[in-house]
Design a protein around this motif. Sequence first.
Motif, PDB file in Angstrom:
ATOM      1  N   SER A   1      -8.785   9.367  -5.626  1.00 13.27           N
ATOM      2  CA  SER A   1      -8.375  10.311  -6.756  1.00 13.27           C
ATOM      3  C   SER A   1      -9.127  11.870  -6.227  1.00 13.27           C
ATOM      4  O   SER A   1      -8.489  12.794  -6.516  1.00 13.27           O
ATOM      5  N   ASP A   2     -10.282  11.968  -6.013  1.00 16.36           N
ATOM      6  CA  ASP A   2     -11.011  12.977  -5.615  1.00 16.36           C
ATOM      7  C   ASP A   2     -10.359  13.714  -4.663  1.00 16.36           C
ATOM      8  O   ASP A   2     -10.181  14.987  -4.453  1.00 16.36           O
ATOM      9  N   TYR A   3      -9.848  13.006  -3.400  1.00 17.08           N
ATOM     10  CA  TYR A   3      -9.281  13.538  -2.314  1.00 17.08           C
ATOM     11  C   TYR A   3      -7.914  14.244  -2.607  1.00 17.08           C
ATOM     12  O   TYR A   3      -7.720  15.205  -2.175  1.00 17.08           O
ATOM     13  N   LEU A   4      -7.422  13.810  -3.807  1.00 14.82           N
ATOM     14  CA  LEU A   4      -6.139  14.238  -4.091  1.00 14.82           C
ATOM     15  C   LEU A   4      -6.056  15.488  -4.992  1.00 14.82           C
ATOM     16  O   LEU A   4      -5.008  16.186  -5.311  1.00 14.82           O
TER      17      LEU A   4
ATOM     18  N   THR B   1      -2.126   6.556   4.326  1.00 20.65           N
ATOM     19  CA  THR B   1      -2.850   5.470   4.153  1.00 20.65           C
ATOM     20  C   THR B   1      -1.920   4.601   3.291  1.00 20.65           C
ATOM     21  O   THR B   1      -0.537   4.790   3.134  1.00 20.65           O
ATOM     22  N   GLY B   2      -2.267   3.333   2.984  1.00 21.19           N
ATOM     23  CA  GLY B   2      -1.414   2.407   2.254  1.00 21.19           C
ATOM     24  C   GLY B   2      -1.761   0.852   2.642  1.00 21.19           C
ATOM     25  O   GLY B   2      -2.815   0.944   3.432  1.00 21.19           O
ATOM     26  N   SER B   3      -1.290   0.054   2.196  1.00 19.14           N
ATOM     27  CA  SER B   3      -1.578  -1.592   2.320  1.00 19.14           C
ATOM     28  C   SER B   3      -1.199  -1.791   3.678  1.00 19.14           C
ATOM     29  O   SER B   3      -0.620  -1.174   4.588  1.00 19.14           O
ATOM     30  N   VAL B   4      -1.779  -3.192   4.037  1.00 19.14           N
ATOM     31  CA  VAL B   4      -1.400  -3.674   4.997  1.00 19.14           C
ATOM     32  C   VAL B   4       0.091  -3.780   5.510  1.00 19.14           C
ATOM     33  O   VAL B   4       0.708  -4.175   4.461  1.00 19.14           O
ATOM     34  N   CYS B   5       0.670  -3.373   6.721  1.00 17.31           N
ATOM     35  CA  CYS B   5       2.063  -3.607   6.949  1.00 17.31           C
ATOM     36  C   CYS B   5       2.969  -2.658   6.133  1.00 17.31           C
ATOM     37  O   CYS B   5       4.099  -2.720   6.130  1.00 17.31           O
TER      38      CYS B   5
ATOM     39  N   ASP C   1       4.154  -6.097  -6.373  1.00 18.98           N
ATOM     40  CA  ASP C   1       4.040  -5.039  -7.227  1.00 18.98           C
ATOM     41  C   ASP C   1       3.725  -3.610  -6.782  1.00 18.98           C
ATOM     42  O   ASP C   1       2.429  -3.424  -6.601  1.00 18.98           O
ATOM     43  N   PRO C   2       4.725  -3.083  -5.918  1.00 22.47           N
ATOM     44  CA  PRO C   2       4.332  -1.877  -5.306  1.00 22.47           C
ATOM     45  C   PRO C   2       3.637  -0.835  -6.121  1.00 22.47           C
ATOM     46  O   PRO C   2       2.956   0.061  -5.747  1.00 22.47           O
ATOM     47  N   PHE C   3       3.931  -0.924  -7.479  1.00 22.64           N
ATOM     48  CA  PHE C   3       3.376   0.104  -8.395  1.00 22.64           C
ATOM     49  C   PHE C   3       1.814  -0.077  -8.419  1.00 22.64           C
ATOM     50  O   PHE C   3       0.889   0.687  -8.504  1.00 22.64           O
ATOM     51  N   ARG C   4       1.457  -1.298  -8.397  1.00 27.45           N
ATOM     52  CA  ARG C   4       0.060  -1.708  -8.385  1.00 27.45           C
ATOM     53  C   ARG C   4      -0.697  -1.191  -7.022  1.00 27.45           C
ATOM     54  O   ARG C   4      -1.703  -0.411  -7.250  1.00 27.45           O
ATOM     55  N   ASP C   5      -0.027  -1.184  -5.973  1.00 31.22           N
ATOM     56  CA  ASP C   5      -0.692  -0.420  -4.912  1.00 31.22           C
ATOM     57  C   ASP C   5      -0.664   1.224  -5.043  1.00 31.22           C
ATOM     58  O   ASP C   5      -1.864   1.613  -4.678  1.00 31.22           O
ATOM     59  N   ILE C   6       0.334   1.665  -5.438  1.00 30.28           N
ATOM     60  CA  ILE C   6       0.057   3.084  -5.775  1.00 30.28           C
ATOM     61  C   ILE C   6      -1.052   3.548  -6.749  1.00 30.28           C
ATOM     62  O   ILE C   6      -1.937   4.211  -6.707  1.00 30.28           O
ATOM     63  N   ARG C   7      -1.067   2.525  -8.043  1.00 28.45           N
ATOM     64  CA  ARG C   7      -2.137   2.986  -8.588  1.00 28.45           C
ATOM     65  C   ARG C   7      -3.664   2.662  -8.147  1.00 28.45           C
ATOM     66  O   ARG C   7      -4.486   3.376  -8.152  1.00 28.45           O
ATOM     67  N   PHE C   8      -3.538   1.586  -7.238  1.00 29.91           N
ATOM     68  CA  PHE C   8      -5.072   1.296  -6.566  1.00 29.91           C
ATOM     69  C   PHE C   8      -5.295   2.521  -5.511  1.00 29.91           C
ATOM     70  O   PHE C   8      -6.432   2.862  -5.697  1.00 29.91           O
ATOM     71  N   TYR C   9      -4.387   3.106  -4.847  1.00 30.87           N
ATOM     72  CA  TYR C   9      -4.723   3.835  -3.757  1.00 30.87           C
ATOM     73  C   TYR C   9      -4.784   5.127  -4.342  1.00 30.87           C
ATOM     74  O   TYR C   9      -5.811   6.147  -4.062  1.00 30.87           O
ATOM     75  N   ALA C  10      -4.131   5.490  -5.485  1.00 36.46           N
ATOM     76  CA  ALA C  10      -4.238   6.893  -6.072  1.00 36.46           C
ATOM     77  C   ALA C  10      -5.731   7.052  -6.805  1.00 36.46           C
ATOM     78  O   ALA C  10      -6.192   7.942  -6.807  1.00 36.46           O
TER      79      ALA C  10
ATOM     80  N   VAL D   1      -0.363  10.942   2.746  1.00 35.82           N
ATOM     81  CA  VAL D   1       0.859  10.332   2.589  1.00 35.82           C
ATOM     82  C   VAL D   1       0.563   8.806   2.185  1.00 35.82           C
ATOM     83  O   VAL D   1      -0.194   8.113   3.182  1.00 35.82           O
ATOM     84  N   LEU D   2       1.084   8.493   1.065  1.00 33.09           N
ATOM     85  CA  LEU D   2       0.741   6.876   0.826  1.00 33.09           C
ATOM     86  C   LEU D   2       1.874   6.193   1.147  1.00 33.09           C
ATOM     87  O   LEU D   2       2.971   6.140   0.580  1.00 33.09           O
ATOM     88  N   MET D   3       1.655   5.040   2.209  1.00 33.90           N
ATOM     89  CA  MET D   3       2.905   4.363   2.565  1.00 33.90           C
ATOM     90  C   MET D   3       3.128   3.052   1.618  1.00 33.90           C
ATOM     91  O   MET D   3       1.909   2.354   1.283  1.00 33.90           O
ATOM     92  N   VAL D   4       4.197   2.958   0.968  1.00 33.95           N
ATOM     93  CA  VAL D   4       4.350   1.792  -0.107  1.00 33.95           C
ATOM     94  C   VAL D   4       5.270   0.867   0.529  1.00 33.95           C
ATOM     95  O   VAL D   4       6.428   1.269   0.803  1.00 33.95           O
ATOM     96  N   ASP D   5       4.874  -0.398   1.003  1.00 32.29           N
ATOM     97  CA  ASP D   5       5.588  -1.417   1.189  1.00 32.29           C
ATOM     98  C   ASP D   5       6.477  -1.988   0.123  1.00 32.29           C
ATOM     99  O   ASP D   5       5.929  -2.765  -0.690  1.00 32.29           O
ATOM    100  N   ASN D   6       7.662  -1.810  -0.063  1.00 36.07           N
ATOM    101  CA  ASN D   6       8.487  -2.218  -1.007  1.00 36.07           C
ATOM    102  C   ASN D   6       8.831  -3.684  -1.232  1.00 36.07           C
ATOM    103  O   ASN D   6       9.284  -4.315  -2.191  1.00 36.07           O
ATOM    104  N   THR D   7       8.386  -4.511  -0.280  1.00 33.49           N
ATOM    105  CA  THR D   7       8.360  -5.800  -0.288  1.00 33.49           C
ATOM    106  C   THR D   7       7.224  -6.622  -1.021  1.00 33.49           C
ATOM    107  O   THR D   7       7.191  -7.594  -1.376  1.00 33.49           O
ATOM    108  N   ARG D   8       6.236  -5.600  -1.323  1.00 31.45           N
ATOM    109  CA  ARG D   8       4.830  -6.303  -2.011  1.00 31.45           C
ATOM    110  C   ARG D   8       5.432  -6.585  -3.469  1.00 31.45           C
ATOM    111  O   ARG D   8       6.419  -6.097  -4.228  1.00 31.45           O
TER     112      ARG D   8
END
Lengths: 115, 318
Positions: free
Chosen positions: B115-118, B9-13, B102-111, B93-100
């Motif tokens: 959360s239940d799944y993990l 999973t992860g953001s677009v692109c 705020d990549p950490f915001r994506d991590i917070r969002f997907y985590a 696998v959380l794919m994080v696009d480093n050009t975002r």
Amino acid sequence: MTIWREMQDEGLILYGCLMFGGELKRSSFPAEYKKHLAVAKQSLTYIFRSVEKNAKGYDEAHMEIGDNLFSGFRLDKDSVVIFLSEHDANTLHIRQFIEDNKKRFFDLLNDSQPA
Amino acid sequence: MKDYKILFTGSVCSGKTTAIRSLSDIETLDTDASASDVTVRRKKNTTIAMDYGVLELTSDARVHLYGTPGQERFRFMWEMLACEFAHDAIGMVLMVDNTRKDPFRDIRFYAKEFSDYLLKRRLIIAVTHSDVEPSPDYQEYLSALKNLGIMTTVMFIDARDPRAVLGIVEELISAVERNIDWDSVCDRLLDNNGFTLDFYKPLYEETLLDAAMNKRGVLGAMHLGDEQEILCSNIDDKPTKNLMRNIDRLTDAISDKAGFLGKVNNVVLAGPDVQTLSVFNDKSQSLCLCSDRDISLPVLKQQASDLLQWSIENDYLA
């Protein structure tokens, strides 16, 4: 327990203050947050003034600066309650708390004790 | 035959589709459609339902690879994948696009979303596009994750490179499946799937305004330049435009005069019976949105952040 402490304990806010007619009446902001308070007061007052001139029906404003969230809620035409929270604070819960405790805020505002 | 599953999973692109293509021994099932919104700035097609591939590990072990769509408006598929197709996956696998922005915001969002799944499976964070944007680096990820209370493995990968993506699978599977010749799996993948460099081809075709209007709950939008000049707008109401420009001016002033607080990211105005008005700042531009009052603030912020990041003004990403 003060209303500020209650909101703090519920994880809603860090600090809060009450404004009436543009003047600070009550505040839980500590001295080291004096600058934060000044920014909150000035910016939210400006925002609500702009809203008055250009739009109707808005009683809530949130401004995210860095890791801080400044929120202002109009209690009535002259009274505004302002909060400093974490940037990801749950604004829905804050709004609900205010709706449930509006009278307590007015009581605090009308209290003759010094701020 | 032992069947393992991994959910990407992860953001677009962020490279989910590419990663699964890099690994799959079968022709991957892609549910791509022409991107009709802001995604078009980054790529021509976007996943609308799911990606699926299969990787043979040994003659009696294989991994099913599932990929979620990146766009938040297809989030119903996230739940379907987590609860049904990949409910018994060995890891996510959380794919994080480093050009975002705020990549950490994506991590917070997907985590948070997963959360239940993990609770019952491992998470691996796979950082992509670090060749385009090297910061944040590995150490910064580790400290940010520590602050977030997420103890996990971070891997910097190129999603086009089967060797790199296979490393993630190895990290997840090797603890439970010991008789795999990873080198030969890697050689086979390189022979079959190769390593092409045609992944990152941004196409700048759509205005920020068009893209904003495709977002859920957005009813009107205005794009402002650094002097509050209107670059484009479909908001007709003059007082509303004035209000938003005033607020944008204020945010610039606060960012200048109260630098100790950081930059103003956004201002949101709400009321019980009115549309929500919001102003989002990014470098030398701002995006003003009128939106349905039922759209939550976090969703609105995420959408605006996506829009601004991929707007024309940020074409340094190309």
